[in-house]
Design an enzyme around this catalytic site. Structure first.
Site, PDB file in Angstrom:
ATOM      1  N   HIS A 106       0.836  -1.212   0.000  1.00 35.86           N
ATOM      2  CA  HIS A 106       0.000   0.000   0.000  1.00 35.86           C
ATOM      3  C   HIS A 106       0.868   1.258   0.000  1.00 35.86           C
ATOM      4  CE1 HIS A 106      -3.689   2.296   0.824  1.00 35.86           C
ATOM      5  NE2 HIS A 106      -2.930   3.031   1.628  1.00 35.86           N
ATOM      6  N   GLU A 107       1.812   1.325   0.923  1.00 36.11           N
ATOM      7  CA  GLU A 107       2.654   2.520   1.015  1.00 36.11           C
ATOM      8  C   GLU A 107       3.648   2.603  -0.136  1.00 36.11           C
ATOM      9  OE1 GLU A 107       1.784   4.753   2.941  1.00 36.11           O
ATOM     10  OE2 GLU A 107       0.396   3.577   4.159  1.00 36.11           O
ATOM     11  N   HIS A 155       2.317   4.755  -2.931  1.00 40.37           N
ATOM     12  CA  HIS A 155       2.568   6.181  -2.716  1.00 40.37           C
ATOM     13  C   HIS A 155       4.002   6.541  -3.078  1.00 40.37           C
ATOM     14  CE1 HIS A 155      -1.205   7.264  -0.998  1.00 40.37           C
ATOM     15  NE2 HIS A 155      -1.043   6.636   0.160  1.00 40.37           N
TER      16      HIS A 155
END
Length: 421
Positions: free
Chosen positions: A18-19, A22
């Site tokens: 998920h990170e 980013h």
């Protein structure tokens, strides 16, 4: 111990992916990423690579990428502060030392009068001879505080300087990364174990089962049950489930020949919440091995699961289901432990399902979530100018507080369900 390791790996992988979404898109957009963190709270482990500090923190409840410009800088230099300066061969400032624990060589002391580390990149003040001097600051200069170094963030390296599309892509990249992870896992499972067929064809027959005793074999096609045509595997399963203990006449096709078998589905020892008993005969779904079919299955299953999650969310908002239908950290850890004990395929499928859940929940238009941030960017696109940062920050703060309250309520429900039922 194996269960604990499985929980750490599953949660860690989902948060990491998920990170990572980013981080990758932010770096491609030229945004300075100060920290990539898994977990919250005190640091357990850290290392620096390039301009980013990578950390693992104590509380495994999420993660974050700290991008320049999203939050106020932790170190600020005010007028009248004495700082130490170091220079490169071109005479530009490469280090600004704010709080010297020990004397550093090759430094010049400056009493700061004016400083701009975002746009014009200069520092101006009085030197030791009380002369007013002005120095250019290198774009890759660092601030040193308590012997900790932090890169300055010129405005073009900050999140807010990027185009609306770049900012939206940076935020959306994380849910997208979780969808991609789920697709890869579902596809990998299909490549390894085959694609479940929708046809009413028998796969493995469990030894000692009702099906084996009746004479069913792998590869048999069920044409009809009690004169009702079976057009799909789901229809076959429903018919067997709804007739526990009742004699059923199966019309079976094997090697292009048709014949009948009489089978009485056994009754499961446990019951559904409604009290209705379930019939079963002890067979598995037929699977097919196809590379293209595996990719199609991975995508379709991800879409079907996403659709189901959206339906459940809609039912929450309409009141059709209550908060007790949700699982918080305790429930997720418990289910992950159960999946780990059931075997690797089940654990990987559960990981993929969790990844889809995280992606969809983060896309909800709630402040403090990725969807809330995308909502503010959409409002900016409509208005033609950004929302006041203080108002947006307040909305995210309130959203985060309400989210934490929801997590506490759901966690309490989890504790009661896991430990007291």
């Amino acid at each position: 111990m194996q269960t604990v390791i499985s929980i750490i790996l599953v949660i860690g992988v989902i948060i990491f992916v998920h990170e990572l979404g980013h981080l990758i898109v932010a770096k491609r957009a030229g945004i300075l990423c100060r920290e990539f963190a898994i977990g919250f709270g005190p640091k357990l482990f850290s290392f620096r690579k390039g301009e980013t500090l990578y950390t693992i923190r104590l509380l495994p409840l999420g993660g974050y990428v700290r991008m320049a410009g999203e939050d106020p800088e932790m170190v600020q230099i005010k007028t009248g502060h004495d700082v130490g300066l170091q220079f490169n061969a071109e005479g530009k400032v490469t280090k600004i030392i704010l709080n010297r624990k020990k004397k550093l060589s090759h430094t010049e002391t400056l009493n700061v009068q004016r400083i701009d580390l975002e746009h014009d990149l200069f520092i101006e003040g009085y030197n030791a001879e009380e002369e007013l001097v002005r120095y250019e600051v290198d774009r890759e200069a660092v601030l040193v505080y308590d012997n900790q170094e932090m890169l300055i963030a010129p405005y073009d390296r900050q999140f807010g300087s990027k185009t609306l599309g770049q900012r939206a892509a940076t935020i959306f990249a994380s849910p997208l990364a979780n969808f991609i992870l789920a697709f890869v896992l579902f596809t990998g499972l299909a490549l390894s174990f085959g694609v479940p067929s929708e046809e009413p064809i028998i796969g493995d027959v469990l030894p000692g089962s009702v099906a084996e005793e009746a004479g069913l074999e792998q590869g048999d096609r069920i044409l009809a049950i009690n004169q009702k045509a079976m057009d799909s595997w789901d229809e076959l399963v429903r018919t067997i489930m709804h007739n526990p203990g009742r004699e059923l006449v199966f019309v079976v096709e094997r090697n292009n020949e048709e014949f009948e078998l009489t089978i009485t589905p056994a009754v499961r020892e446990h019951e559904l919440e409604s009290g209705e008993q379930i019939g079963f005969i002890g067979v598995h779904q037929h699977v097919e091995h196809s590379v293209l079919g595996a990719f199609v299955y991975g995508f379709n299953y991800m879409v079907e699961l996403s659709t189901l999650i959206f339906k459940v969310i809609g039912m929450l908002f309409t009141g059709a289901v209550g908060l007790d239908a949700l699982a918080g950290p305790v429930g997720i850890f418990d289910f992950t432990g159960q999946a780990a004990q059931a075997g690797l395929p089940i654990l990987l499928r559960w990981t993929a399902a969790l990844s889809v859940n995280l992606a969809i929940l983060n896309l909800l238009p709630i402040p403090a979530l990725d969807g809330g941030r995308l909502l503010f960017l959409a409002l900016e696109a409509v208005r033609g100018r950004p929302i006041d940062p203080q108002k947006e920050g307040l909305a995210h703060f309130i959203g985060f507080a309400l989210l934490m309250l929801l997590i506490l309520v759901v966690t309490w429900n989890d504790i009661q369900r896991v430990f007291f039922n």
